[in-house]
Design a protein around this motif. Structure first.
Motif, PDB file in Angstrom:
ATOM      1  N   VAL A 275       0.836  -1.193   0.000  1.00  0.00           N
ATOM      2  CA  VAL A 275       0.000   0.000   0.000  1.00  0.00           C
ATOM      3  C   VAL A 275       0.876   1.250   0.000  1.00  0.00           C
ATOM      4  N   ALA A 276       1.943   1.228   0.780  1.00  0.00           N
ATOM      5  CA  ALA A 276       2.838   2.383   0.845  1.00  0.00           C
ATOM      6  C   ALA A 276       3.491   2.646  -0.510  1.00  0.00           C
ATOM      7  N   VAL A 277       3.964   1.597  -1.170  1.00  0.00           N
ATOM      8  CA  VAL A 277       4.606   1.758  -2.473  1.00  0.00           C
ATOM      9  C   VAL A 277       3.590   2.209  -3.519  1.00  0.00           C
ATOM     10  N   SER A 281       3.581   5.935  -5.274  1.00  0.00           N
ATOM     11  CA  SER A 281       3.842   5.942  -6.723  1.00  0.00           C
ATOM     12  C   SER A 281       2.718   6.633  -7.477  1.00  0.00           C
ATOM     13  N   LEU A 282       1.487   6.432  -7.047  1.00  0.00           N
ATOM     14  CA  LEU A 282       0.358   7.093  -7.704  1.00  0.00           C
ATOM     15  C   LEU A 282       0.454   8.608  -7.542  1.00  0.00           C
ATOM     16  N   ILE A 283       0.775   9.069  -6.344  1.00  0.00           N
ATOM     17  CA  ILE A 283       0.914  10.512  -6.117  1.00  0.00           C
ATOM     18  C   ILE A 283       2.096  11.059  -6.908  1.00  0.00           C
ATOM     19  N   PHE A 284       3.171  10.279  -7.014  1.00  0.00           N
ATOM     20  CA  PHE A 284       4.342  10.705  -7.797  1.00  0.00           C
ATOM     21  C   PHE A 284       3.959  10.938  -9.257  1.00  0.00           C
ATOM     22  N   ALA A 285       3.178  10.020  -9.838  1.00  0.00           N
ATOM     23  CA  ALA A 285       2.763  10.174 -11.235  1.00  0.00           C
ATOM     24  C   ALA A 285       1.805  11.345 -11.401  1.00  0.00           C
ATOM     25  N   LEU A 286       0.870  11.500 -10.466  1.00  0.00           N
ATOM     26  CA  LEU A 286      -0.089  12.596 -10.567  1.00  0.00           C
ATOM     27  C   LEU A 286       0.579  13.959 -10.388  1.00  0.00           C
ATOM     28  N   PHE A 296       1.937   8.618 -18.218  1.00  0.00           N
ATOM     29  CA  PHE A 296       1.505   8.459 -16.835  1.00  0.00           C
ATOM     30  C   PHE A 296       1.864   7.073 -16.314  1.00  0.00           C
ATOM     31  N   PHE A 297       1.594   6.030 -17.092  1.00  0.00           N
ATOM     32  CA  PHE A 297       1.909   4.676 -16.658  1.00  0.00           C
ATOM     33  C   PHE A 297       3.412   4.482 -16.494  1.00  0.00           C
ATOM     34  N   ASP A 298       4.182   5.091 -17.390  1.00  0.00           N
ATOM     35  CA  ASP A 298       5.642   4.986 -17.294  1.00  0.00           C
ATOM     36  C   ASP A 298       6.143   5.588 -15.991  1.00  0.00           C
ATOM     37  N   ARG A 299       5.618   6.744 -15.620  1.00  0.00           N
ATOM     38  CA  ARG A 299       6.046   7.373 -14.371  1.00  0.00           C
ATOM     39  C   ARG A 299       5.555   6.594 -13.150  1.00  0.00           C
ATOM     40  N   PHE A 300       4.343   6.052 -13.241  1.00  0.00           N
ATOM     41  CA  PHE A 300       3.840   5.233 -12.142  1.00  0.00           C
ATOM     42  C   PHE A 300       4.705   3.980 -11.975  1.00  0.00           C
ATOM     43  N   VAL A 304       6.908   2.703  -8.754  1.00  0.00           N
ATOM     44  CA  VAL A 304       6.769   1.386  -8.129  1.00  0.00           C
ATOM     45  C   VAL A 304       8.132   0.711  -7.992  1.00  0.00           C
ATOM     46  N   VAL A 305       8.928   0.733  -9.058  1.00  0.00           N
ATOM     47  CA  VAL A 305      10.249   0.109  -9.005  1.00  0.00           C
ATOM     48  C   VAL A 305      11.129   0.798  -7.971  1.00  0.00           C
ATOM     49  N   ALA A 306      11.121   2.134  -7.944  1.00  0.00           N
ATOM     50  CA  ALA A 306      11.918   2.852  -6.951  1.00  0.00           C
ATOM     51  C   ALA A 306      11.433   2.569  -5.532  1.00  0.00           C
TER      52      ALA A 306
END
Length: 393
Positions: A275-277, A281-286, A296-300, A304-306
């Motif tokens: 949940v934390a990851v 990650s969702l907020i990072f992409a947004l 958007f998917f690429d940044r999400f 996730v990987v980071a």
């Protein structure tokens, strides 16, 4: 002759007296009756102050004599956490009670700082410079914040505003959660520089694999790149200096904010690392604004990987190295074959780019994880190290 209960006092005006009774360091024997304290000097304890004072029996210890063990400081709320230490995403639970509302307030403070506080604070020195050099302030500020047609000053302003997220997160974790800022870097708690430098090399190795995969995929026309090398001008030179010097700070700041504080905040609220990851990650992409679905998917996926790297290595080093290299490459290609505006506001993404970027991210994830295990990096804190000040609210 009966021995007096205490040695004679020194004469007036003399600070010294006779040497202590043998054996050296032992208090003199008492004539009769129970001794007032103990028959031997007490051994130094963990409650002694840094100055070496020992609390008097029956007296409450002073502020500098409070125990600082994990249990006495209100840390490690569960027995398992206390015995095994805390993983990175649960570090905030070692602070002032780990209350969910502290994490929620911290997330809101971080959003406010990113959108309003830091951009305004970083604008002040530019306004002072424009006024001192006689430039028209309003029009200069308008050009500065226009990222559709950025100047070297615009990129510097953006990078500095984002770099301010590092001390901003330090303030949040220190005064809202009661933990020292170093706990944002890793469970060490510090930035593990040797592993960070190794990860820089690993990111280049993953880049080579990416180029191999890109050569095998159908070629997609990139309208943001001209295919011809741009002429080297003073403007390009200034952009290169900003990218070289400030982009690492900007990339590291995004890791401290999204994979650092946000991941710990959501981990403190839900305990689940996934949940934390996912949430961070969702907020990072947004946070990158309006963008096409592939971008958007690429940044999400990057987030996730980071985030997974933080969980499996116990720190931000691997994510910082990958983020710095990615931004250097993106801005470098823009300066060589395109323009900086297209790099800051990418459009027209294609799903064919995902296999390439996923190859880079996943191969780097495997390499960084493997090297971390080979180097013996742990993913949990030492239970005797994590200590938070007493709560003040």
């Amino acid at each position: 002759m009966t021995q007096p209960p205490f040695p004679p006092a020194p004469p007036p005006g003399r600070p010294d007296g006779p040497p202590p009774a043998e054996p050296f360091g032992q208090p003199p024997a008492y004539a009769a009756g129970p001794p007032p304290y103990t028959s031997t000097w007490p051994a130094p304890s963990s409650t002694s102050s840094s100055a070496g004072r020992t609390p008097v029996p029956g007296q409450q210890p002073g502020p500098d004599q409070r125990p600082t063990s994990p249990t006495s400081a209100g840390l490690a709320p569960s027995g398992d956490d206390h015995r095994e230490g805390l993983p990175y995403h649960l570090l905030l639970r070692g602070g002032w009670g780990g209350s969910w509302w502290r994490s929620l307030v911290g997330i809101l403070c971080l959003a406010l700082g990113m959108v309003l506080v830091l951009p305004f604070l970083m604008l002040v020195p530019f306004v002072v410079y424009y006024a001192a050099t006689g430039q028209e302030v309003a029009s200069s500020v308008t050009r500065l914040v226009d990222l559709t047609n950025p100047t070297p000053a615009s990129l510097a302003y953006l990078n500095l505003a984002l770099a301010g997220l590092i001390p901003f997160c330090w303030v949040i974790i220190r005064y809202l959660h009661g933990l020292r800022p170093r706990w944002l870097s890793s469970i060490a708690p510090r930035l593990r520089w040797r592993y960070l430098l190794v990860c820089v090399g690993l990111s280049f190795a993953a880049l080579i694999l990416t180029l191999v995969v890109a050569a095998l995929l159908p070629q997609q026309a990139d309208t943001s790149l001209s295919g011809e090398l741009n002429e080297f001008t003073p403007r390009i030179r200034d952009f290169m200096l900003v990218v070289l010097l400030l982009t690492p700070l900007q990339a590291a700041a995004e890791e401290y904010a999204f994979r650092g504080y946000l991941l710990q905040a959501f981990g403190g609220m839900f305990r689940s690392p996934w949940v934390a990851v996912g949430a961070s990650s969702l907020i990072f992409a947004l946070a990158h604004g309006a963008q096409d679905p592939p971008i958007f998917f690429d940044r999400f996926a990057f987030g996730v990987v980071a985030g997974v790297l933080v969980i499996v290595t116990g720190g931000l080093e691997a994510g910082i190295a990958m983020h710095v290299l990615n931004n250097w490459l993106a801005f470098g290609f823009a300066l060589a074959f395109g323009d900086m505006g297209s790099a800051l506001n990418p459009t027209g993404g294609t799903w064919w780019s995902l296999p390439t970027t996923l190859t880079q991210s996943l191969s780097y994830l495997a390499l960084a994880w493997w090297v971390a295990r080979r180097m013996g990096l742990t993913t949990r804190t030492d239970p005797a190290v994590l200590a938070a000040p007493q709560a003040r609210v």
